[in-house]
Scaffold this motif. Structure first.
Motif, PDB file in Angstrom:
ATOM      1  N   GLU A 235       0.819  -1.210   0.000  1.00 27.71           N
ATOM      2  CA  GLU A 235       0.000   0.000   0.000  1.00 27.71           C
ATOM      3  C   GLU A 235       0.855   1.264   0.000  1.00 27.71           C
ATOM      4  O   GLU A 235       1.986   1.267   0.476  1.00 27.71           O
ATOM      5  N   ARG A 236       0.265   2.319  -0.532  1.00 29.10           N
ATOM      6  CA  ARG A 236       0.867   3.643  -0.381  1.00 29.10           C
ATOM      7  C   ARG A 236       0.666   4.103   1.058  1.00 29.10           C
ATOM      8  O   ARG A 236      -0.282   3.700   1.723  1.00 29.10           O
ATOM      9  N   VAL A 237       1.546   4.984   1.496  1.00 26.43           N
ATOM     10  CA  VAL A 237       1.491   5.512   2.867  1.00 26.43           C
ATOM     11  C   VAL A 237       1.335   7.024   2.791  1.00 26.43           C
ATOM     12  O   VAL A 237       2.056   7.687   2.035  1.00 26.43           O
ATOM     13  N   PRO A 238       0.396   7.598   3.545  1.00 25.20           N
ATOM     14  CA  PRO A 238       0.278   9.062   3.529  1.00 25.20           C
ATOM     15  C   PRO A 238       1.481   9.715   4.194  1.00 25.20           C
ATOM     16  O   PRO A 238       1.911   9.282   5.268  1.00 25.20           O
ATOM     17  N   VAL A 239       2.037  10.754   3.548  1.00 25.25           N
ATOM     18  CA  VAL A 239       3.194  11.455   4.098  1.00 25.25           C
ATOM     19  C   VAL A 239       2.916  12.940   4.307  1.00 25.25           C
ATOM     20  O   VAL A 239       3.708  13.639   4.932  1.00 25.25           O
ATOM     21  N   ALA A 240       1.791  13.421   3.772  1.00 24.65           N
ATOM     22  CA  ALA A 240       1.439  14.835   3.898  1.00 24.65           C
ATOM     23  C   ALA A 240      -0.071  14.971   3.747  1.00 24.65           C
ATOM     24  O   ALA A 240      -0.761  14.028   3.366  1.00 24.65           O
ATOM     25  N   THR A 241      -0.567  16.178   4.057  1.00 25.11           N
ATOM     26  CA  THR A 241      -1.990  16.468   3.930  1.00 25.11           C
ATOM     27  C   THR A 241      -2.163  17.661   3.013  1.00 25.11           C
ATOM     28  O   THR A 241      -1.596  18.719   3.255  1.00 25.11           O
ATOM     29  N   LEU A 242      -2.944  17.477   1.951  1.00 20.56           N
ATOM     30  CA  LEU A 242      -3.187  18.537   0.985  1.00 20.56           C
ATOM     31  C   LEU A 242      -4.493  19.245   1.315  1.00 20.56           C
ATOM     32  O   LEU A 242      -5.531  18.602   1.493  1.00 20.56           O
ATOM     33  N   GLU A 243      -4.426  20.575   1.410  1.00 18.57           N
ATOM     34  CA  GLU A 243      -5.640  21.368   1.609  1.00 18.57           C
ATOM     35  C   GLU A 243      -6.299  21.585   0.252  1.00 18.57           C
ATOM     36  O   GLU A 243      -5.677  22.098  -0.670  1.00 18.57           O
ATOM     37  N   THR A 244      -7.562  21.185   0.133  1.00 21.61           N
ATOM     38  CA  THR A 244      -8.321  21.360  -1.108  1.00 21.61           C
ATOM     39  C   THR A 244      -9.630  22.074  -0.777  1.00 21.61           C
ATOM     40  O   THR A 244     -10.028  22.129   0.396  1.00 21.61           O
ATOM     41  N   PRO A 245     -10.319  22.618  -1.779  1.00 19.14           N
ATOM     42  CA  PRO A 245     -11.619  23.256  -1.525  1.00 19.14           C
ATOM     43  C   PRO A 245     -12.632  22.297  -0.901  1.00 19.14           C
ATOM     44  O   PRO A 245     -13.539  22.721  -0.186  1.00 19.14           O
ATOM     45  N   GLU A 246     -12.453  20.995  -1.143  1.00 20.92           N
ATOM     46  CA  GLU A 246     -13.369  20.002  -0.578  1.00 20.92           C
ATOM     47  C   GLU A 246     -12.948  19.555   0.812  1.00 20.92           C
ATOM     48  O   GLU A 246     -13.659  18.788   1.466  1.00 20.92           O
ATOM     49  N   GLY A 247     -11.789  20.020   1.277  1.00 20.90           N
ATOM     50  CA  GLY A 247     -11.290  19.616   2.581  1.00 20.90           C
ATOM     51  C   GLY A 247      -9.931  18.948   2.463  1.00 20.90           C
ATOM     52  O   GLY A 247      -9.423  18.732   1.353  1.00 20.90           O
ATOM     53  N   PRO A 248      -9.327  18.595   3.596  1.00 22.18           N
ATOM     54  CA  PRO A 248      -7.998  17.984   3.565  1.00 22.18           C
ATOM     55  C   PRO A 248      -8.040  16.560   3.015  1.00 22.18           C
ATOM     56  O   PRO A 248      -8.996  15.824   3.234  1.00 22.18           O
ATOM     57  N   VAL A 249      -6.985  16.197   2.304  1.00 20.16           N
ATOM     58  CA  VAL A 249      -6.862  14.836   1.771  1.00 20.16           C
ATOM     59  C   VAL A 249      -5.411  14.393   1.907  1.00 20.16           C
ATOM     60  O   VAL A 249      -4.490  15.195   1.760  1.00 20.16           O
ATOM     61  N   GLY A 250      -5.223  13.121   2.234  1.00 24.60           N
ATOM     62  CA  GLY A 250      -3.875  12.591   2.391  1.00 24.60           C
ATOM     63  C   GLY A 250      -3.158  12.448   1.064  1.00 24.60           C
ATOM     64  O   GLY A 250      -3.783  12.223   0.022  1.00 24.60           O
ATOM     65  N   LEU A 251      -1.845  12.602   1.118  1.00 21.48           N
ATOM     66  CA  LEU A 251      -1.004  12.453  -0.069  1.00 21.48           C
ATOM     67  C   LEU A 251       0.063  11.392   0.172  1.00 21.48           C
ATOM     68  O   LEU A 251       0.708  11.379   1.223  1.00 21.48           O
ATOM     69  N   ALA A 252       0.269  10.537  -0.829  1.00 22.44           N
ATOM     70  CA  ALA A 252       1.404   9.624  -0.808  1.00 22.44           C
ATOM     71  C   ALA A 252       2.631  10.360  -1.341  1.00 22.44           C
ATOM     72  O   ALA A 252       2.522  11.451  -1.906  1.00 22.44           O
ATOM     73  N   ALA A 253       3.800   9.763  -1.192  1.00 24.11           N
ATOM     74  CA  ALA A 253       5.039  10.411  -1.629  1.00 24.11           C
ATOM     75  C   ALA A 253       5.062  10.675  -3.129  1.00 24.11           C
ATOM     76  O   ALA A 253       5.735  11.591  -3.589  1.00 24.11           O
ATOM     77  N   ASP A 254       4.311   9.887  -3.905  1.00 24.29           N
ATOM     78  CA  ASP A 254       4.277  10.095  -5.360  1.00 24.29           C
ATOM     79  C   ASP A 254       3.169  11.055  -5.785  1.00 24.29           C
ATOM     80  O   ASP A 254       2.929  11.237  -6.976  1.00 24.29           O
ATOM     81  N   GLY A 255       2.491  11.679  -4.816  1.00 24.68           N
ATOM     82  CA  GLY A 255       1.456  12.658  -5.123  1.00 24.68           C
ATOM     83  C   GLY A 255       0.061  12.083  -5.248  1.00 24.68           C
ATOM     84  O   GLY A 255      -0.903  12.830  -5.439  1.00 24.68           O
TER      85      GLY A 255
END
Length: 200
Positions: A93-113
């Motif tokens: 599985e991919r692992v979340p490494v960051a949180t992206l702020e979007t107009p729909e709310g925060p979403v997790g990001l893997a290292a490859d985006g």
């Protein structure tokens, strides 16, 4: 078609039909194992793979995993058949490494985006406007693992890092100056191609 040729054709059809039926009933899947999953539940992996006990064991091929591989959480998946009647689905599985702020709310990001729906907030918060520079921000996060927030705009990046605001025009400038960043003291640090500006 002559009589002998027709007989051979019918015989081949009967043999093919017999093998087909045998493949369905002679070696059913008795056990399906799932390994490597952390975020995805076992039931979800089986649903995406569409493999269950009772299905034909000979039909359990890598092609059955296409829907599973398309899930954003799945980096890779492979199918193993360790013995007759047994199937193992191995997931990485991919692992979340960051949180992206979007107009729909925060979403997790893997290292490859890759966006990971349902990920718990983790790592630095990434936000910005203009041309999407999320992948660069993720590389900055990898270079500065204690960063709290990374904001980008067309001019560059502002990083909240260890109680300081670090501004960089691009990733290459950070790579050049990274060995010396820890020695720079100041609340606001701007890194340019020609040097460093510090405001204490």
């Amino acid at each position: 078609m002559g009589g002998a040729a027709l007989s051979r054709f019918v015989l081949a059809l009967l043999l093919g039909a017999t093998l087909y039926v045998a493949s369905l009933v002679a070696w059913p899947i008795e056990r399906v194992e799932v390994a490597g999953n952390a975020h995805l539940e076992r039931a979800r992996v089986l649903e995406l793979a569409d493999l269950y006990p009772g299905d034909p064991w000979l039909w359990a091929t890598q092609g059955r995993l296409e829907a599973l591989r398309a899930d954003p959480w799945v980096l890779e998946a492979r199918l193993e058949r360790p013995r007759v009647g047994a199937v193992r689905i191995v997931v990485r599985e991919r692992v979340p490494v960051a949180t992206l702020e979007t107009p729909e709310g925060p979403v997790g990001l893997a290292a490859d985006g890759t966006r990971l729906p349902g990920a718990k907030p983790t790592g630095p918060v990434i936000e910005g406007f203009g041309h999407d520079r999320t992948l660069e921000a993720l590389q900055i996060a990898a270079l500065l693992p204690t960063a709290k927030r990374i904001a980008y705009n067309p001019a560059g990046f502002t990083v909240d890092w260890e109680g300081r605001h670090l501004w960089i025009r691009n990733l290459e400038n950070l790579r050049v100056w990274l060995p010396r960043v820890d020695m720079i003291r100041g609340n606001d640090v701007a890194i340019y191609s020609w040097g460093v500006s510090i405001r204490r």
